[in-house]
Design an enzyme around this catalytic site. Structure first.
Site, mmCIF file in Angstrom:
data_model
loop_
_atom_site.group_PDB
_atom_site.id
_atom_site.type_symbol
_atom_site.label_atom_id
_atom_site.label_comp_id
_atom_site.label_asym_id
_atom_site.label_seq_id
_atom_site.Cartn_x
_atom_site.Cartn_y
_atom_site.Cartn_z
ATOM 1 C CG ASN A 41 -1.815 -1.173 1.354
ATOM 2 O OD1 ASN A 41 -1.790 -1.899 2.337
ATOM 3 N ND2 ASN A 41 -2.618 -1.415 0.343
ATOM 4 C CG HIS A 69 -4.333 -3.317 -2.746
ATOM 5 N ND1 HIS A 69 -5.426 -3.319 -3.563
ATOM 6 C CD2 HIS A 69 -4.816 -3.207 -1.480
ATOM 7 C CE1 HIS A 69 -6.521 -3.208 -2.832
ATOM 8 N NE2 HIS A 69 -6.177 -3.152 -1.565
ATOM 9 C CG HIS A 147 -1.313 -9.581 2.371
ATOM 10 N ND1 HIS A 147 -0.762 -8.498 2.996
ATOM 11 C CD2 HIS A 147 -2.340 -9.096 1.626
ATOM 12 C CE1 HIS A 147 -1.403 -7.412 2.650
ATOM 13 N NE2 HIS A 147 -2.373 -7.743 1.821
ATOM 14 C CG HIS A 172 -5.176 -7.824 4.032
ATOM 15 N ND1 HIS A 172 -5.171 -7.079 2.866
ATOM 16 C CD2 HIS A 172 -6.484 -8.173 4.252
ATOM 17 C CE1 HIS A 172 -6.420 -6.995 2.402
ATOM 18 N NE2 HIS A 172 -7.228 -7.632 3.228
ATOM 19 C CG HIS A 174 -3.758 -1.813 7.135
ATOM 20 N ND1 HIS A 174 -3.898 -0.726 6.303
ATOM 21 C CD2 HIS A 174 -3.262 -2.795 6.356
ATOM 22 C CE1 HIS A 174 -3.534 -1.051 5.081
ATOM 23 N NE2 HIS A 174 -3.148 -2.318 5.089
HETATM 24 FE FE FE2 Z 1 -3.779 -6.125 1.555
#
Ligand code: FE2
Length: 258
Positions: A41, A69, A147, A172, A174
């Site tokens: 990210n 991502h 993840h 993932h 956070h």
């Molecule tokens: Fe992610």
């Protein structure tokens, strides 16, 4: 002993800013040998660009793992096949062939796998793919970033591989979990947390996300601004006995003094 600093998902410019501010002091304070970060990210909350990759390397990150991502910004195709310090979930949908990271002088393999539960671009089981990595590198120590969204899947993965892997970190969500532990010589945490804006929804702008939940309104994607937080762990691996001997959570605000 090998001392590893593993940083949680770097989210946008505030995540990069706090790493720039604190990473060298952290490395010094904990006598770190290797810095690894999840960076899926890093470029405005989704993906990675060539410019940001080089900036993060210059700040002192040695190795990168990624996530769902990874390929959100096409810029990554400019360099991903040329660098040997970045890996992506081995079981995700992708058009490039990526291997785990091999640190030959330390006999360490860093792998990245993705959970299957609530994830959209996972193509096969993280368990199966990890078995094949272990088969391919039997005499190495192993560090894995799983993840994934589901805590249950990450914990099950840890108990299945704990006798063959030295360190497993989840990424993932956070949100840093409070379950760091060592079992049978394997260090573990369900989620490292993130490096990103503290007052945010997982790094994203609160108003933007609330508009989705309250009014079903899709505003332009926006990263939150404001003071950042840095999350991660410091783990120590005894390379003689191939065991993780300590794991400690790290949580630092941008305005803290180290
Ligand atoms: Fe992610």
């Amino acid at each position: 002993m090998i001392k590893i600093l593993y940083l949680g998902d770097i989210v946008g410019s505030s995540g990069r800013r706090i790493i720039k501010k604190h990473l060298s002091s952290l490395k010094q304070k904990y006598a770190i040998d290797i810095v690894i970060a999840n960076a899926e990210n890093a470029a405005h909350g989704k993906g990675m660009t060539k410019k940001i990759y080089y900036q993060l390397c210059e700040m002192g990150i040695d190795y990168f793992t990624m996530g769902n991502h990874t390929f959100s910004k096409p810029d990554i195709y400019q360099f991903i096949e040329q660098v040997d310090n970045m890996t992506v979930p081995l079981n995700m949908e992708k058009s490039v062939e990526i291997s785990p990271i091999i640190i030959e002088n330390k006999k360490i393999v860093i792998s990245n796998v993705m959970g299957e539960i609530f994830m959209h671009n996972t193509i096969n089981s993280p368990f199966e793919i990890m078995e094949s990595v272990l088969k391919q590198y039997p005499d190495y120590m192993h560090i894995v970033d799983i993840h994934g969204e589901a805590t249950s899947e990450k914990i099950a993965f840890f108990y299945h591989f704990k006798n063959r892997v030295q360190l497993i970190v989840g990424t993932h969500t956070h949100v840093q979990t409070s379950d760091e532990k060592i079992v049978d010589g394997c260090g573990y945490i369900t989620d490292l947390g993130m490096c990103g804006t503290y007052h945010s929804v997982l790094g994203r702008d609160i108003e933007e996300i609330l508009a989705r939940f309250l009014n079903k309104q899709r505003l332009p994607y926006k990263i939150a601004e404001g003071e950042a937080i840095l999350h991660g762990i410091v783990a120590e691996i005894d390379e003689i006995n191939k065991q993780c001997v300590s794991i400690k959570k790290i949580k630092i605000m941008e305005n803290d003094q180290i």
